[in-house]
Scaffold this motif. Sequence first.
Motif, short mmCIF file in Angstrom:
data_model
loop_
_atom_site.label_atom_id
_atom_site.label_comp_id
_atom_site.label_asym_id
_atom_site.label_seq_id
_atom_site.Cartn_x
_atom_site.Cartn_y
_atom_site.Cartn_z
N LYS A 270 49.79 78.86 -1.72
CA LYS A 270 50.78 79.86 -2.12
C LYS A 270 50.57 80.29 -3.57
CE LYS A 270 55.82 80.53 -2.29
NZ LYS A 270 57.14 79.88 -2.06
N ALA A 271 50.27 79.33 -4.44
CA ALA A 271 50.02 79.65 -5.85
C ALA A 271 48.74 80.46 -6.02
CB ALA A 271 49.95 78.36 -6.67
N LEU A 272 47.69 80.07 -5.28
CA LEU A 272 46.41 80.77 -5.39
C LEU A 272 46.57 82.25 -5.06
CD1 LEU A 272 43.32 80.87 -5.66
CD2 LEU A 272 43.17 80.13 -3.27
N TRP A 273 47.33 82.56 -4.02
CA TRP A 273 47.46 83.94 -3.55
C TRP A 273 48.70 84.65 -4.09
CZ3 TRP A 273 42.94 85.21 -2.20
CH2 TRP A 273 42.11 84.34 -1.47
N ALA A 274 49.37 84.05 -5.08
CA ALA A 274 50.53 84.70 -5.69
C ALA A 274 50.11 86.04 -6.31
CB ALA A 274 51.15 83.80 -6.76
N GLU A 275 50.93 87.05 -6.15
CA GLU A 275 50.58 88.40 -6.58
C GLU A 275 50.15 88.49 -8.05
OE1 GLU A 275 49.45 92.10 -6.46
OE2 GLU A 275 50.04 90.95 -4.68
N PRO A 276 50.82 87.80 -8.99
CA PRO A 276 50.39 87.89 -10.39
C PRO A 276 48.95 87.40 -10.62
CG PRO A 276 52.59 86.95 -10.24
CD PRO A 276 52.05 86.99 -8.85
N ASN A 277 48.42 86.59 -9.70
CA ASN A 277 47.07 86.06 -9.87
C ASN A 277 45.98 87.03 -9.43
OD1 ASN A 277 47.94 83.67 -10.98
ND2 ASN A 277 47.99 82.56 -9.04
#
Length: 319
Positions: A270-277
């Motif tokens: 979920k963190a890897l594909w978070a929009e801000p990333n």
Amino acid sequence: MAIGAVLGAVALGATVAVAQAPAFFRIGTGGTAGTYYPVGGLIANLISGNSGGVPGLVATAVASNGSVANINAINSGSAEAGFTQSDVAYWAYTGTGLFEGKGKVEALRAIATLYPETIHLVARKDSGIKSVRDLKGKRVSMDEPGSGTLVDARIVLAAYGLSEQDVKAEYLKPGPAGDRLRDGALDAYFFVGGYPTGAISELATSHGISLVPIEGPEADKMLSQYSFFAKDTVPAGAYKDVPETKTISVNAQLVTSAKQPDEMIYNIVKALWAEPNRAKLDAGHAKGKMIRLETATAGIGIPLHPGAEKFYREKGVLK
């Protein structure tokens, strides 16, 4: 003592939030001159809690000998995750190829497909090598024993009617192989990795290189025989004065163990594909633009980790 307690808690299945202390997530990558190491560092930064990723997670990219070493480290518990070629992951999970006779790594699980890894056949500019068949009698580095590149190099040679006995084979890492090519002690070498890779870029700029195409009916046969290969093209200008070159590729994948807690892997994905990333991936490395949610489950020859699978189903990437 504190670190041991944290790792023990993670091993027992406690989530990062429950541990109430840093959880360490070591990602095996590759040599510092290749592509895995910088991309691994980028991903580690995106998922770490201090960068807005998973609260309490401390992810680090660890230099290694590449795919096989990373899978072995995951299997032994000395790494929580690692980068691997899709072909090597398949061989490990099924106990074939490089892992023939070594047993199956049945706990190996995929987190994501990242980007294509291009098979580079790098030759001296003055070598006269225009096709794979021209390698006959030449001094060729196949990469080091135990590497996925070595297995792929053997497959490529065989497709063109050659074997290691038909070339003057050497077994060097890409760095030393590039040095020997520069010094005139080597005619060509195989390298599997995302383009442009720093070491080859430097060689192209300082001494000039040619890339040998891997195409035609021989390449088509490889693609039909080995599902982990795909057609690929190194665009003109990816390396100084090197024209567009047709070749083949495998996928770079991020993998882990089934023993890693579902909630932890879910939160990491979920963190890897978070929009801000998205912007950070695009700007962080030349391969970052190719690391995309819509291709995260493409070409995976091993089971997804349940935590990753849950996320991809929620996002509609998996039906």
